[in-house]
Design a protein around this motif. Structure first.
Motif, PDB file in Angstrom:
ATOM      1  N   PHE A  46      -1.687  10.780   5.478  1.00  0.00           N
ATOM      2  CA  PHE A  46      -2.182  11.900   4.663  1.00  0.00           C
ATOM      3  C   PHE A  46      -1.263  13.115   4.744  1.00  0.00           C
ATOM      4  CE2 PHE A  46      -6.934  10.517   5.319  1.00  0.00           C
ATOM      5  CZ  PHE A  46      -6.641   9.310   4.706  1.00  0.00           C
ATOM      6  N   TYR A  79       0.798  14.329   1.896  1.00  0.00           N
ATOM      7  CA  TYR A  79       0.482  13.543   0.707  1.00  0.00           C
ATOM      8  C   TYR A  79      -0.016  14.496  -0.382  1.00  0.00           C
ATOM      9  CZ  TYR A  79      -1.538   9.905  -2.241  1.00  0.00           C
ATOM     10  OH  TYR A  79      -1.848   9.082  -3.294  1.00  0.00           O
ATOM     11  N   HIS A 100      -2.583   4.742  -2.333  1.00  0.00           N
ATOM     12  CA  HIS A 100      -3.430   4.532  -3.513  1.00  0.00           C
ATOM     13  C   HIS A 100      -2.746   3.577  -4.473  1.00  0.00           C
ATOM     14  CE1 HIS A 100      -5.189   8.679  -2.453  1.00  0.00           C
ATOM     15  NE2 HIS A 100      -6.035   7.738  -2.077  1.00  0.00           N
ATOM     16  N   GLU A 160     -15.703   4.397   5.070  1.00  0.00           N
ATOM     17  CA  GLU A 160     -14.611   3.684   4.379  1.00  0.00           C
ATOM     18  C   GLU A 160     -13.928   2.703   5.302  1.00  0.00           C
ATOM     19  OE1 GLU A 160     -11.212   6.228   3.425  1.00  0.00           O
ATOM     20  OE2 GLU A 160     -10.506   4.802   1.920  1.00  0.00           O
TER      21      GLU A 160
HETATM   22  N1  MF3 Z   1      -9.052   8.539   2.133  1.00  0.00           N
HETATM   23  C1  MF3 Z   1      -8.588   9.470   1.171  1.00  0.00           C
HETATM   24  C2  MF3 Z   1      -8.459   8.797  -0.151  1.00  0.00           C
HETATM   25  O1  MF3 Z   1      -8.592   7.643  -0.259  1.00  0.00           O
HETATM   26  C3  MF3 Z   1      -7.254  10.016   1.469  1.00  0.00           C
HETATM   27  C4  MF3 Z   1      -7.202  11.469   1.652  1.00  0.00           C
HETATM   28  S1  MF3 Z   1      -6.191  12.185   0.503  1.00  0.00           S
HETATM   29  C5  MF3 Z   1      -5.088  13.101   1.371  1.00  0.00           C
HETATM   30  O2  MF3 Z   1      -8.211   9.458  -1.126  1.00  0.00           O
HETATM   31  F1  MF3 Z   1      -4.422  13.767   0.530  1.00  0.00           F
HETATM   32  F2  MF3 Z   1      -5.695  13.842   2.221  1.00  0.00           F
HETATM   33  F3  MF3 Z   1      -4.277  12.308   1.957  1.00  0.00           F
END
Ligand code: MF3
Ligand code: CO
Length: 263
Positions: free
Chosen positions: A58, A61, A177, A234
């Motif tokens: 993350f 990200y 993703h 999750e």
């Molecule tokens: N588990 C989150 C998702 O699937 C991820 C967090 S988004 C981030 O979207 F930007 F924090 F990485």
């Protein structure tokens, strides 16, 4: 990008990513206590992830500034760790984490009770977790994606809860993703046909009140519009011939899952 089928080598790497992510959640769950800041949790999480030779996925990200999303009470997801935000007795705290092991991702989230919480809040956490298992009962070759989505929604709504519509689960692998999107609510279309070798992050986000959410001014933190509590559960799963393998399941949960007939 289309939905990919992972090779045995890729699956091995994702298993290892999931194993390390499960350890991370296990340690964070044990460490969580009143008086800690949400930034303390992030720091600890990042340290655990890196100590196992993984990268916190993350971090940076799309500009997200931390390694662990820490979302408290009416915060649904993507809460930003902050040294001024102190965890209190009675809070419910959702921790969402992702790791990269040798180029492969795993993503999972848990909502924890801090000390004594209300029976209503405990029920929300439990139903959110169970809605995930209701959904993945359908994670088998030949079924369709919407079978999962539909089952999660039906289970959670039977308790009067609101299923968040504005955020969804996702395919996962070389990227955090990937296709397909995995909604937690029924679609008009059946969605893709599930096949062995697909890897998905299934992640119900369930509100005690209405499903509506909004974004705070930090452009990340998602909160319930009505101020009600929200929970998140999750895991990264692999579709196998006979059903799902949960790649990010914690050892401490496996026993309980078996007892409940969920595994
Ligand atoms: N588990 C989150 C998702 O699937 C991820 C967090 S988004 C981030 O979207 F930007 F924090 F990485
Ligand atoms: Co996710």
């Amino acid at each position: 990008m289309s939905v990919t089928i992972k090779s045995p080598r890729e699956i091995e790497l994702m298993r290892e990513a999931g194993r390390i992510l499960a350890i991370t959640h296990e340690e964070l769950g044990k460490a969580l206590r009143p008086g800690m800041s949400t930034l303390d949790i992030d720091r600890l999480g990042e340290e655990i992830i890196r100590s196992h030779g993984c990268i916190p996925s993350f971090k940076d990200y799309n500009g997200y500034p931390a390694s662990i999303c820490v979302s408290v009470n009416d915060e649904v997801v993507h809460g930003i760790p902050d040294r001024h935000h102190i965890i209190q007795e009675g809070d419910i705290v959702s921790l969402d984490a992702g790791v990269i092991y040798k180029g492969y991702h795993s993503d999972s989230a848990r909502t924890h009770a801090v000390g004594e919480i209300s029976p209503e809040a405990a029920k929300l956490i439990e139903v959110t977790r169970k809605s995930f298992f209701e959904g993945i009962k359908y994670a088998k070759p030949g079924n369709h994606l919407n079978d999962i989505s539909q089952a999660i929604q039906a289970y959670a709504e039977a308790f009067g809860y609101g299923v968040v519509r504005d955020l969804v689960g996702h395919g996962i692998g070389e990227h955090l993703h990937e296709d397909p999107e995995v909604p937690n609510f029924a679609q008009k279309r059946k969605g893709i046909r599930l096949q062995a070798g697909m890897t998905l992050a299934v992640e119900p986000m369930i509100n005690m009140g209405r499903p509506d959410v909004c974004w705070l001014d930090d452009d990340w933190t998602v909160v319930t519009e009505d101020g009600s509590l929200s929970a998140h559960y999750e895991n990264t799963i692999l579709i196998c011939e006979n059903g799902p393998e949960i790649l990010s399941m914690q050892d401490s949960e496996k026993e309980e899952m078996r007892r409940l007939g969920l595994l």
